[in-house]
Design an enzyme around this catalytic site. Structure first.
Site, short mmCIF file in Angstrom:
data_model
loop_
_atom_site.label_atom_id
_atom_site.label_comp_id
_atom_site.label_asym_id
_atom_site.label_seq_id
_atom_site.Cartn_x
_atom_site.Cartn_y
_atom_site.Cartn_z
N GLU B 50 9.86 3.13 4.95
CA GLU B 50 9.43 3.63 6.26
C GLU B 50 9.02 2.50 7.20
O GLU B 50 9.16 2.60 8.42
CB GLU B 50 8.29 4.63 6.13
N PHE B 112 -1.23 17.32 -2.50
CA PHE B 112 -0.23 16.32 -2.87
C PHE B 112 0.39 15.72 -1.60
O PHE B 112 0.80 16.44 -0.70
CB PHE B 112 0.87 16.96 -3.73
N LYS B 162 3.91 21.34 7.65
CA LYS B 162 5.17 21.86 7.13
C LYS B 162 5.39 23.32 7.54
O LYS B 162 6.51 23.71 7.91
CB LYS B 162 5.19 21.74 5.61
N MET B 477 3.55 -21.72 7.79
CA MET B 477 2.48 -21.91 8.76
C MET B 477 1.12 -22.02 8.06
O MET B 477 0.27 -22.82 8.45
CB MET B 477 2.46 -20.75 9.77
#
Lengths: 95, 578
Positions: B50, B112, B162, B477
């Site tokens: 994601e 869940f 949902k 760096m």
């Protein structure tokens, strides 16, 4: 530092108190006192926020609060002993 | 108005907002939405993580100027979007994230894959929503796109339970949006424009301090006209590279921690900063109390909270920069007709700094490849229209310094949050937004190992990006800071990435072409070879010198006056008239 009272009209929607409180917390400003109540319009609520801030810091809090989409209007309730605004020493970053 | 379930209403709303592509991964809570997505004309690109979806949406938005869209499920899917959303907030990128949430009856029960993503993302989204009623979906989506893309752009998250996706609802897309608490001011106040023009016409050492806002406002052409009208020097911040042509004689380069001597000193010695869409970030100002102490400040920005945040503004101009600069041009012309200061001595000073302290680098004595040389050649060979997306670290600074940016929206990087791993997924999003343009990800070997899984997505979805890994087998760096400030104690910065992984083999395993280069004389040929592969992603492992450092440098927390051009070497100020 003088105490300042902000009257903030917000949308009466879930999470709005968390948005306001979170903003103060993450920008490292203290809330001295906070109350939330209804207004004549059921779609809005009124917050009274007392802060111990002056000048530049106070202007920043107001400007940042105003950026919250759920904040509709902010006004400062002036007290008799109101001090003229001055610009604070500004921060330096050390990281 | 038509009857459909919330999921169809969501997809119909996205279509109504003009979405042509989104990046995401399905999961339990968002699953109802993936059914109508299956038959929608919107292209859905199935990413591998994601975070990749979020940065791809950002890259897409930065290249096209349109809203980038990413979509994920509840819980871990949503929390994986946290980094790219924080990144988009810091760099003011218009992104809309859609997340599924557990069913409304389960919210608050530690169900869940439940995570309070609205709560989590409050600090770094411009706004966010939790929707439990399907009737609210079209308005929330319309508002999200409006908020993300107007004013100071930023990310907006819409979290949808949902059951709200499953229930039937009447779809009706709002024809207008009015938000009482959100009315960004686009057109600046006339008096502020006149005040700004008057202040400029009184200044003998003005400088344009240009930030990323100029690119967001599509105001590059107006800026060019304004800068030429005044004839004052220009600096472009890390977020503004490309807003003003690097080849222009008035351009002094990038200011800040790794800026050019001329750009850093120009800001320090100016008597007026004409600040356009910049925010006085600590990486630009150095120690704030010593920053440009003799300068007055004009601060033009669309975000009222930026004005005066870090530095007092003598003149504040609130509005969209395209309007602001367009209004400033005639106002300045009129002010200059009454009083035109001679800027010649100031320009002469700046030009002499530029010629005395150009950007440069040493070629390693042992014959090893210079990272700066590789990046310089990438820029030259790919040309001024190619798009470059960098990760974060030394390679990012070199990519900003040694590539000449001539056009806006050709330089993408994570400026504010400094997100390692940004480059590959952002380049993927950029290539989707500009399929006919060459897109290079310039990445470090550390950054690349954080998000390279999206090369699989690129290979499978015909997104032929090119990746140049600047492989110095270190977190370069951090290692540089250890060299300079921690007595060369290299605690946990050795990645050994010249041994493992084998980057070309890794690339091949992910369906890309893998190449490798470690000699200067091969660099051009290998870049040309990569340029000629346009049907597959290409990854080039440039195995470079380990000890190269980024110069100039203003050490964190110190004054810009203490800029160093090399280790323990300050510019020779005595030879400069300042």
């Amino acid at each position: 530092m003088a105490q300042h009272t902000l009257e903030v009209i917000v949308e009466n929607s879930p999470g709005v108190l968390a948005r306001v409180a979170g903003l103060f917390s993450r920008r490292a400003y203290n809330i001295e006192r906070l109350s939330v109540g209804p207004t004549a319009n059921p779609e809005t609520s009124k917050m009274q926020i007392v802060v111990n801030l002056d000048g530049h810091a106070l202007e920043q809090v107001i400007a940042q609060l105003d950026k919250l989409i759920n904040v509709i209007a902010i006004k400062e309730i002036l007290q008799e002993s109101a001090q003229p605004t001055v610009h604070d020493t500004q921060p330096d970053y050390q990281n | 108005m038509s009857q459909m379930n919330g999921a169809s209403s969501l997809v119909a709303s996205l279509e109504a907002c003009g979405v042509d592509v989104m990046f995401g991964i399905p999961g339990g809570a968002i699953l109802p939405a993936y059914d109508p997505i299956f038959s929608s004309p919107i292209r859905h690109i199935l990413v591998r993580h994601e975070q990749g979806a979020g940065h791809a949406a950002t890259g897409y938005a930065q290249v096209t100027g349109r809203v980038g869209v990413c979509i994920a499920t509840s819980g871990p899917g949503a929390t994986n979007l946290v980094t790219p959303l924080a990144d988009a907030a810091m760099d003011s990128v218009p992104v809309v994230a859609i997340t599924g949430q557990v069913p409304s009856v389960a919210i608050g029960t530690d169900a869940f894959q439940e995570a309070d993503i609205r709560g989590i993302t409050m600090p770094f989204t411009k706004h966010n929503y939790l929707i439990t009623d399907p009737a609210q979906i079209p308005r929330a989506i319309a508002e999200a796109f409006h908020i993300a893309s107007t004013g100071r752009p930023g990310p907006v998250l819409v979290d949808i339970a949902k059951d709200a996706l499953q229930k039937m609802t009447d779809f009706e897309f709002p024809t207008s949006i009015s938000l009482k608490g959100y009315q960004p001011q686009a057109v600046p106040n006339t008096q502020s424009i006149i005040d700004a023009a008057d202040l400029i016409a009184q200044s003998s050492k003005p400088i344009f301090y240009v930030g990323g806002g100029v690119i967001k406002a599509e105001a590059s052409r107006e800026l060019l006209e304004l800068a030429q009208l005044l004839g004052a020097p220009v600096v472009t911040t890390l977020m503004a590279r490309g807003a003003f042509p690097d080849s222009h004689p008035l351009h002094l380069g990038m200011p800040g921690m790794h800026g050019t001597v001329a750009a850093v000193t120009g800001l320090q010695k100016a008597d007026l900063l004409i600040t356009l869409g910049a925010r006085f970030d600590d990486r630009v100002t150095g120690k704030l109390s010593t920053f440009a102490v003799n300068a007055k400040v004009i601060h033009a920005d669309i975000d009222p909270a930026e004005i005066g945040k870090n530095r007092f503004a003598d003149v504040a101009v609130l509005g969209d920069l395209k309007h602001t600069i367009a209004a400033l041009i005639p106002a300045l012309r009129s002010a200059l007709s009454k009083n035109r200061p001679d800027l010649t001595p100031w320009l002469h000073q700046m030009n002499s700094l530029q010629s005395a302290y150009p950007l440069g680098y040493d070629t390693p004595k042992d014959g090893a490849l210079s990272p700066q040389y590789v990046i310089e050649r990438l820029g030259k060979i790919s040309g001024p229209h190619a798009i470059f997306a960098a990760g974060v670290g030394q390679h990012q600074m070199w990519a900003s310094q040694f590539i000449s940016y001539e056009n806006p929206r050709t330089w993408l990087n994570s400026g504010g949050l400094g997100t390692m791993g940004y480059a590959v997924p952002a380049a993927m999003g950029a290539k989707v937004g500009a399929p006919d343009t060459t897109v290079w990800a310039i990445d470090g070997d550390g950054c690349f190992q954080m998000t390279n899984q999206e090369l699989v997505t690129c290979a499978l979805n015909n997104i032929p990006i090119k990746v140049a890994i600047i492989n110095n087998e270190s977190l370069g760096m951090v290692r540089q800071w250890q060299t300079l400030f921690y007595e060369g104690r290299y605690s946990n910065t050795n990645l050994e990435s010249k041994r493992v992984p084998n980057f070309p083999m890794l690339a091949e395993a992910m369906g890309c072409i893998g190449l490798s280069c470690e000699r200067a004389e091969d660099v051009d040929e290998i870049i040309e070879k990569a340029m000629n592969i346009n049907d597959q992603p290409v990854v080039v492992d440039f195995r470079v010198h380990r000890d190269a450092m980024v110069w100039p440098m203003v050490a964190a927390g110190t004054s810009n006056d203490d800029i160093m051009i090399a280790r323990e070497t300050a510019p020779d100020w005595d030879s400069q008239e300042l």
